[in-house]
Design a protein around this motif. Structure first.
Motif, PDB file in Angstrom:
ATOM      1  N   TYR A   8      27.111 -12.449  45.959  1.00 27.29           N
ATOM      2  CA  TYR A   8      27.173 -12.213  44.522  1.00 27.29           C
ATOM      3  C   TYR A   8      27.049 -13.495  43.709  1.00 27.29           C
ATOM      4  O   TYR A   8      26.754 -13.453  42.523  1.00 27.29           O
ATOM      5  CB  TYR A   8      28.487 -11.518  44.156  1.00 27.29           C
ATOM      6  N   SER A  12      24.867 -13.568  40.205  1.00 23.59           N
ATOM      7  CA  SER A  12      25.621 -13.614  38.953  1.00 23.59           C
ATOM      8  C   SER A  12      25.278 -14.876  38.167  1.00 23.59           C
ATOM      9  O   SER A  12      25.164 -14.836  36.943  1.00 23.59           O
ATOM     10  CB  SER A  12      27.118 -13.525  39.203  1.00 23.59           C
ATOM     11  N   TYR A  42      29.278  -8.555  38.575  1.00 22.90           N
ATOM     12  CA  TYR A  42      28.922  -9.133  39.872  1.00 22.90           C
ATOM     13  C   TYR A  42      29.910 -10.234  40.253  1.00 22.90           C
ATOM     14  O   TYR A  42      30.325 -10.341  41.398  1.00 22.90           O
ATOM     15  CB  TYR A  42      27.516  -9.719  39.823  1.00 22.90           C
TER      16      TYR A  42
END
Length: 52
Positions: A8, A12, A42
């Motif tokens: 992530y 992000s 995220y």
């Protein structure tokens, strides 16, 4: 201290950069709010996963 990176992190970060770039454009794009919101989701998911 070892810095952990999960799947992530990069997505992000990428979405935050795109949202910030769109928010500085002269005709206001309202997609930047949506993109930054998705990036925050995220980031929170990545943080939750790293704590487990």
């Amino acid at each position: 201290m070892k810095k952990s990176m999960n799947k992530y992190y990069k997505s992000s970060l990428f979405l935050i950069v795109i949202g910030t770039t769109l928010s500085t454009q002269t005709p206001p794009f309202y997609a930047d709010i949506i993109i930054v919101s998705i990036a925050l989701i995220y980031a929170l998911l990545g943080y939750k996963q790293s704590c487990e």
